[in-house]
Write an enzyme that holds these catalytic residues in place. Structure first.
Site: not given
Ligand code: IMP
Ligand code: MG
Length: 178
Positions: A44-45, A100-101, A104, A133, A154-155, A161, A167
């Protein structure tokens, strides 16, 4: 960690976000020219970002929506990506743009790039994320386009969210350490 609205410090204002979205769209308009693009919004992000971005794109474009989740609860990445709904049309020979949002750890981005490239022979597959990030990265994935670099915060807001909340904020904020 618990996040209350009154604890939030603004990281990027609505104006900064909208300006960045326009800059990204401009780069994409220059790159794709008039070639058709299939924009895939990762729910949803990425919903706010994807909607604002596509409104600034000028090429022929179709939107798709998929739903993934990687965060279980709270603010710690599980590293496991769960495909809630990944039904997609035939992407063979298409220019695919994943929206994507945030990247991470990179697990989600890697999962998606692999999924698309294993299932389709696309014309191109690009990954666009509003936030990057880099410090948390554990995979070798880099977004082709990103808006802002952020450090280890963490944003929330503008689609992102905390346990489903925030959101709807027009800005991106984080919890200040008090
Ligand atoms: P990754 O798979 O660890 O790269 O994480 C990606 C997903 O984790 C993103 O699509 C977000 O939904 C969530 N996420 C990662 N960091 C944050 C944050 O700081 N705030 C909110 N959601 C996050
Ligand atoms: Mg996401």
């Amino acid at each position: 960690m618990e996040i209350k609205l009154e604890d939030l410090e603004i990281l990027f204002t609505e104006e900064q976000i909208q300006q960045k979205v326009k800059e990204l769209a401009e780069k994409m308009n220059n790159y794709y020219k008039n070639e058709e693009v299939i924009a895939i919004c990762v729910l949803k992000g990425a919903v706010m970002f994807a909607i604002d971005l596509v409104k600034n794109l000028k090429m022929p474009l179709k939107m798709e929506f998929i739903r993934l989740s990687s965060y279980g609860t709270g603010t710690v990445s599980t590293g496991k990506v769960h495909a809630v709904d990944i039904s997609l049309p035939d992407l063979n020979d298409k220019n695919v743009l994943i929206i994507e949002d945030i990247v991470d750890t990179g697990h989600t981005a890697k999962f998606l790039m692999d999924f698309i490239n294993n299932n389709f022979k696309t014309k191109s597959t690009k990954f666009c994320s509003l936030l990057d990030k880099k410090i948390s990265r554990v995979t070798d994935i880099e977004p082709d386009y990103y808006g802002f670099d952020i450090d280890d915060k963490f944003v929330v807001g503008y689609g992102l969210d905390y346990e489903g909340y925030y959101r709807n904020l027009r800005y991106i904020g984080y919890k200040a350490i008090v």
